[in-house]
Design an enzyme around this catalytic site. Structure first.
Site, PDB file in Angstrom:
ATOM      1  N   ARG A   8       0.851  -1.203   0.000  1.00 14.82           N
ATOM      2  CA  ARG A   8       0.000   0.000   0.000  1.00 14.82           C
ATOM      3  C   ARG A   8       0.881   1.245   0.000  1.00 14.82           C
ATOM      4  O   ARG A   8       0.395   2.342   0.220  1.00 14.82           O
ATOM      5  CB  ARG A   8      -0.902   0.022   1.246  1.00 14.82           C
ATOM      6  CG  ARG A   8      -1.876  -1.115   1.304  1.00 14.82           C
ATOM      7  CD  ARG A   8      -3.085  -0.848   0.421  1.00 14.82           C
ATOM      8  NE  ARG A   8      -3.934  -2.025   0.326  1.00 14.82           N
ATOM      9  CZ  ARG A   8      -4.464  -2.452  -0.809  1.00 14.82           C
ATOM     10  NH1 ARG A   8      -4.238  -1.807  -1.943  1.00 14.82           N
ATOM     11  NH2 ARG A   8      -5.221  -3.514  -0.834  1.00 14.82           N
ATOM     12  N   LYS A  12       6.984   2.756  -2.806  1.00 14.86           N
ATOM     13  CA  LYS A  12       7.527   1.478  -3.298  1.00 14.86           C
ATOM     14  C   LYS A  12       7.021   1.192  -4.699  1.00 14.86           C
ATOM     15  O   LYS A  12       7.771   0.705  -5.545  1.00 14.86           O
ATOM     16  CB  LYS A  12       7.116   0.332  -2.380  1.00 14.86           C
ATOM     17  CG  LYS A  12       7.848   0.319  -1.067  1.00 14.86           C
ATOM     18  CD  LYS A  12       7.536  -0.969  -0.349  1.00 14.86           C
ATOM     19  CE  LYS A  12       8.229  -1.041   0.980  1.00 14.86           C
ATOM     20  NZ  LYS A  12       7.922  -2.277   1.669  1.00 14.86           N
ATOM     21  N   ASP A  65       9.811  -6.708   1.749  1.00 14.23           N
ATOM     22  CA  ASP A  65       9.796  -6.203   3.106  1.00 14.23           C
ATOM     23  C   ASP A  65      11.189  -5.670   3.342  1.00 14.23           C
ATOM     24  O   ASP A  65      12.180  -6.284   2.940  1.00 14.23           O
ATOM     25  CB  ASP A  65       9.443  -7.298   4.121  1.00 14.23           C
ATOM     26  CG  ASP A  65       9.029  -6.671   5.437  1.00 14.23           C
ATOM     27  OD1 ASP A  65       8.185  -5.747   5.420  1.00 14.23           O
ATOM     28  OD2 ASP A  65       9.553  -7.063   6.487  1.00 14.23           O
ATOM     29  N   SER A  66      11.231  -4.514   3.941  1.00 12.31           N
ATOM     30  CA  SER A  66      12.523  -3.851   4.031  1.00 12.31           C
ATOM     31  C   SER A  66      12.611  -3.070   5.313  1.00 12.31           C
ATOM     32  O   SER A  66      11.610  -2.876   6.004  1.00 12.31           O
ATOM     33  CB  SER A  66      12.683  -2.915   2.830  1.00 12.31           C
ATOM     34  OG  SER A  66      11.555  -2.059   2.739  1.00 12.31           O
ATOM     35  N   PHE A 147      12.214   8.592   1.179  1.00 13.65           N
ATOM     36  CA  PHE A 147      11.213   8.497   2.239  1.00 13.65           C
ATOM     37  C   PHE A 147      11.870   7.850   3.448  1.00 13.65           C
ATOM     38  O   PHE A 147      13.058   7.526   3.429  1.00 13.65           O
ATOM     39  CB  PHE A 147       9.983   7.705   1.767  1.00 13.65           C
ATOM     40  CG  PHE A 147      10.256   6.231   1.531  1.00 13.65           C
ATOM     41  CD1 PHE A 147      10.893   5.805   0.391  1.00 13.65           C
ATOM     42  CD2 PHE A 147       9.858   5.267   2.468  1.00 13.65           C
ATOM     43  CE1 PHE A 147      11.145   4.446   0.167  1.00 13.65           C
ATOM     44  CE2 PHE A 147      10.088   3.910   2.254  1.00 13.65           C
ATOM     45  CZ  PHE A 147      10.740   3.498   1.109  1.00 13.65           C
ATOM     46  N   TYR A 149      13.815   6.599   6.383  1.00 12.56           N
ATOM     47  CA  TYR A 149      15.070   6.950   7.048  1.00 12.56           C
ATOM     48  C   TYR A 149      16.079   7.621   6.104  1.00 12.56           C
ATOM     49  O   TYR A 149      17.209   7.918   6.503  1.00 12.56           O
ATOM     50  CB  TYR A 149      15.692   5.680   7.660  1.00 12.56           C
ATOM     51  CG  TYR A 149      14.819   5.058   8.733  1.00 12.56           C
ATOM     52  CD1 TYR A 149      14.949   5.441  10.069  1.00 12.56           C
ATOM     53  CD2 TYR A 149      13.851   4.109   8.414  1.00 12.56           C
ATOM     54  CE1 TYR A 149      14.137   4.880  11.055  1.00 12.56           C
ATOM     55  CE2 TYR A 149      13.025   3.543   9.389  1.00 12.56           C
ATOM     56  CZ  TYR A 149      13.177   3.936  10.710  1.00 12.56           C
ATOM     57  OH  TYR A 149      12.371   3.393  11.679  1.00 12.56           O
ATOM     58  N   ASP A 150      15.678   7.851   4.842  1.00 19.32           N
ATOM     59  CA  ASP A 150      16.617   8.390   3.844  1.00 19.32           C
ATOM     60  C   ASP A 150      17.329   9.682   4.254  1.00 19.32           C
ATOM     61  O   ASP A 150      18.512   9.845   3.944  1.00 19.32           O
ATOM     62  CB  ASP A 150      15.911   8.608   2.499  1.00 19.32           C
ATOM     63  CG  ASP A 150      15.697   7.300   1.747  1.00 19.32           C
ATOM     64  OD1 ASP A 150      16.311   6.290   2.112  1.00 19.32           O
ATOM     65  OD2 ASP A 150      14.905   7.305   0.783  1.00 19.32           O
ATOM     66  N   HIS A 177      19.177  -1.011  -1.469  1.00 13.75           N
ATOM     67  CA  HIS A 177      18.770  -2.393  -1.192  1.00 13.75           C
ATOM     68  C   HIS A 177      17.655  -2.815  -2.147  1.00 13.75           C
ATOM     69  O   HIS A 177      17.671  -3.898  -2.705  1.00 13.75           O
ATOM     70  CB  HIS A 177      18.334  -2.493   0.270  1.00 13.75           C
ATOM     71  CG  HIS A 177      17.327  -1.435   0.673  1.00 13.75           C
ATOM     72  ND1 HIS A 177      17.386  -0.124   0.239  1.00 13.75           N
ATOM     73  CD2 HIS A 177      16.199  -1.500   1.434  1.00 13.75           C
ATOM     74  CE1 HIS A 177      16.372   0.558   0.737  1.00 13.75           C
ATOM     75  NE2 HIS A 177      15.631  -0.252   1.460  1.00 13.75           N
ATOM     76  N   ARG A 178      16.655  -1.917  -2.355  1.00 14.34           N
ATOM     77  CA  ARG A 178      15.514  -2.273  -3.209  1.00 14.34           C
ATOM     78  C   ARG A 178      15.940  -2.337  -4.671  1.00 14.34           C
ATOM     79  O   ARG A 178      15.531  -3.230  -5.412  1.00 14.34           O
ATOM     80  CB  ARG A 178      14.378  -1.259  -2.995  1.00 14.34           C
ATOM     81  CG  ARG A 178      13.056  -1.676  -3.623  1.00 14.34           C
ATOM     82  CD  ARG A 178      11.889  -0.823  -3.139  1.00 14.34           C
ATOM     83  NE  ARG A 178      11.769  -0.900  -1.696  1.00 14.34           N
ATOM     84  CZ  ARG A 178      12.163   0.063  -0.855  1.00 14.34           C
ATOM     85  NH1 ARG A 178      12.646   1.196  -1.323  1.00 14.34           N
ATOM     86  NH2 ARG A 178      12.066  -0.095   0.430  1.00 14.34           N
TER      87      ARG A 178
HETATM   88  P1  IMP Z   1       7.820  -2.188   4.895  1.00 13.12           P
HETATM   89  O1  IMP Z   1       8.845  -2.833   4.025  1.00 13.12           O
HETATM   90  O2  IMP Z   1       6.636  -1.704   4.139  1.00 13.12           O
HETATM   91  O3  IMP Z   1       7.495  -2.995   6.101  1.00 13.12           O
HETATM   92  O4  IMP Z   1       8.435  -0.843   5.455  1.00 13.12           O
HETATM   93  C1  IMP Z   1       9.737  -0.771   5.851  1.00 13.12           C
HETATM   94  C2  IMP Z   1      10.093   0.521   6.547  1.00 13.12           C
HETATM   95  O5  IMP Z   1      11.516   0.572   6.487  1.00 13.12           O
HETATM   96  C3  IMP Z   1       9.591   1.802   5.861  1.00 13.12           C
HETATM   97  O6  IMP Z   1       8.421   2.296   6.431  1.00 13.12           O
HETATM   98  C4  IMP Z   1      10.734   2.751   6.136  1.00 13.12           C
HETATM   99  O7  IMP Z   1      10.610   3.280   7.415  1.00 13.12           O
HETATM  100  C5  IMP Z   1      11.960   1.835   6.119  1.00 13.12           C
HETATM  101  N1  IMP Z   1      12.527   1.771   4.745  1.00 13.12           N
HETATM  102  C6  IMP Z   1      12.497   0.730   3.879  1.00 13.12           C
HETATM  103  N2  IMP Z   1      13.105   1.052   2.720  1.00 13.12           N
HETATM  104  C7  IMP Z   1      13.497   2.312   2.848  1.00 13.12           C
HETATM  105  C8  IMP Z   1      14.159   3.211   1.960  1.00 13.12           C
HETATM  106  O8  IMP Z   1      14.480   2.926   0.787  1.00 13.12           O
HETATM  107  N3  IMP Z   1      14.392   4.428   2.463  1.00 13.12           N
HETATM  108  C9  IMP Z   1      14.050   4.791   3.725  1.00 13.12           C
HETATM  109  N4  IMP Z   1      13.417   4.019   4.578  1.00 13.12           N
HETATM  110  C10 IMP Z   1      13.144   2.775   4.151  1.00 13.12           C
END
Ligand code: IMP
Length: 193
Positions: A8, A12, A65-66, A147, A149-150, A177-178
């Site tokens: 959602r 991403k 998931d990240s 977005f 923690y960037d 990472h993504r």
């Molecule tokens: P999820 O993968 O939707 O559970 O969210 C992972 C959370 O990790 C996000 O809400 C961010 O707080 C952080 N996060 C994941 N990827 C990034 C990124 O590319 N930049 C900054 N924060 C990230």
């Protein structure tokens, strides 16, 4: 090739569309409910989301998931990155908590972003692509891109002190990472065709 992205998070969706320009990446239909992220690993959570999207739509799906891991905090916030400062916390509140806790810890500012990308094929096969991006935490947020923690994440891959939020989108994708997980997935797809 059509793929449903089980998220959602519009950031991403945009980042995956930019990273996989030859795929048609569809948003998750509104009526599909994503599972709670209760797994202990990024891979567990990504797998549950991708399975849900595949079962609900019958299409091939991807989910990621990240999050961020801080060395000074023994790897936290990890799978709790999105809600580190509480279930309804904003990105700014999560980042401030991380900055405060790392400042109060042992001076080790090393951090890593981790992305687990799961692909469920149209036939239900499940594949995992997991990648990292290492860096260090700035003392204060800088920049308006990206977005989460960037604004405080200074990647090791560039020789300057710019945070992820100060990079152009293409510079972020090249090292994030993504972006890395998406490329690993793309290479795997190309090797199968
Ligand atoms: P999820 O993968 O939707 O559970 O969210 C992972 C959370 O990790 C996000 O809400 C961010 O707080 C952080 N996060 C994941 N990827 C990034 C990124 O590319 N930049 C900054 N924060 C990230």
């Amino acid at each position: 090739m059509k793929l449903v992205l089980a998220t959602r998070n519009d950031h991403k969706l945009r980042e995956f569309r930019e990273a996989l320009p030859r795929m048609e990446i569809l948003p998750l239909p509104d009526e599909v409910e994503l599972p709670a992220e209760t797994g202990e690993t990024f891979a567990d959570n990504a797998l549950e989301k991708a399975r849900t999207a595949h079962k609900a739509t019958g299409l091939a799906a991807i989910a990621d998931d990240s999050g961020i891991e801080a060395a000074a905090l023994d790897g936290l916030p990890c799978v709790r990155s999105a809600r580190y400062a509480g279930d309804a916390a904003t990105d700014e509140q999560n980042l401030q908590k991380l900055l405060d806790e790392v400042a109060a810890a042992n001076g080790d500012r090393r951090v890593a972003y981790v992305c687990a990308l799961v692909h469920v094929t149209g036939d239900g096969e499940e594949w995992l692509f997991e990648q990292r991006c290492t860096g260090r935490l700035a003392t204060e947020p800088r920049g308006s891109g990206g977005f989460g923690y960037d604004p405080a994440f200074i990647p090791d891959d560039y020789d300057d002190d710019r945070t992820m939020a100060e990079l152009r989108p293409d510079e972020k994708h090249a090292i994030s990472h993504r972006g890395r997980a998406a490329r690993a997935f793309r290479e795997w797809l190309e090797s199968r065709s």
